[in-house]
Scaffold this active site. Sequence first.
Site, PDB file in Angstrom:
ATOM      1  N   THR A 163      -3.886  -4.481   2.534  1.00  0.00           N
ATOM      2  CA  THR A 163      -3.186  -3.517   1.682  1.00  0.00           C
ATOM      3  C   THR A 163      -3.248  -3.891   0.211  1.00  0.00           C
ATOM      4  O   THR A 163      -3.449  -3.036  -0.655  1.00  0.00           O
ATOM      5  CB  THR A 163      -1.719  -3.405   2.134  1.00  0.00           C
ATOM      6  N   GLU A 215       8.694  -4.749   2.166  1.00  0.00           N
ATOM      7  CA  GLU A 215       7.407  -4.209   1.722  1.00  0.00           C
ATOM      8  C   GLU A 215       6.903  -4.940   0.486  1.00  0.00           C
ATOM      9  O   GLU A 215       5.706  -5.192   0.333  1.00  0.00           O
ATOM     10  CB  GLU A 215       7.551  -2.720   1.419  1.00  0.00           C
TER      11      GLU A 215
END
Length: 333
Positions: free
Chosen positions: A207, A154
């Site tokens: 994101t 991530e």
Amino acid sequence: MEQEILHNTSSSQIKTSPLRGLGGDSIHVFAPATVANVVCGFDVLGFAVNEPGDEVIMRLTDKPGITISKITGDDGRLPLDPARNTVSVSVQHYLESVGRPDVGLDIELHKKMPIGSGLGSSSASTVAGLFAVKTLLGDDTDVAKLLPFAMKGEEMACGHGHADNVAPALLGGFVLIRSYEPLDVIRLPHPKDLYCAIVFPDVDVPTREARQIIRKQINMKDAVTQWGNIAGLVSGLFMQDVDLIGRSMQDVLVEPVRSILIPDFYKLRELAMNAGAVGFGISGSGPSVFAFARHEDTARQITQLLQRHLTALKIGSFAYVSTINDAGPRVIG
């Protein structure tokens, strides 16, 4: 119903058991998409769904090191270079932790879900890869031990190693991240007949950019409102109180900013709520939106209404209906 507490799973505390042989020469693993934040729980709440998801095929090879031989479903957007791909980077961290850094692995990544959808696309891929290597190498330690390695993926994907996607993708179910330092993850109960309706508008909301527009300072009144909603949502999950879950799905901190990036967000919410949604919000950083519903038919009606509205705006979309997925990753071949 009791919650499952998974304390202190930071990478410095992981002690994996010795690998006791190999689970075969190849493995095929599916890992699920996830809905993070769950409206009011920015970076601390998330749950897994049954579809969509990503798949990894992993094979042992005679040549040391990791190769990525194939990626499908990404339109050429993801790197084959193992030093730059979230799956291989996370797997390499895992191999080093268990004393097998020179194991030879070939990875095929099959993207079965949209990239940049707000549904944890990178998390699903990373979790599938980690679950595959753990199973392939016969490591029978708790799957929660993989969480710090998944967070490495991530960090590479979006610049921040948050766990609200990878934790539910890995553990299944509805997950609370109580603390990041030390990492303290709690798997929460939830109503079994709660349906999730997801619609992904085919627009680009990266994101990293979605995180950058979030306010850095908030006033105390908004903070108190948010704390109350998070507590109410968690209480509703424990009490199996769907009405309380719905009342608590209010966000005064992040949604007002991120909603700007989603076409006609408030109209979509109005359509969903009028159709019987329990609550409505942004999935992760968007652009996907989701609604909870008491019945599968209601959830499907919601997706149809939202897609119809997006079509009128000349925006394509994908829709999914699912209960909360308690299984997490699984071997499919």
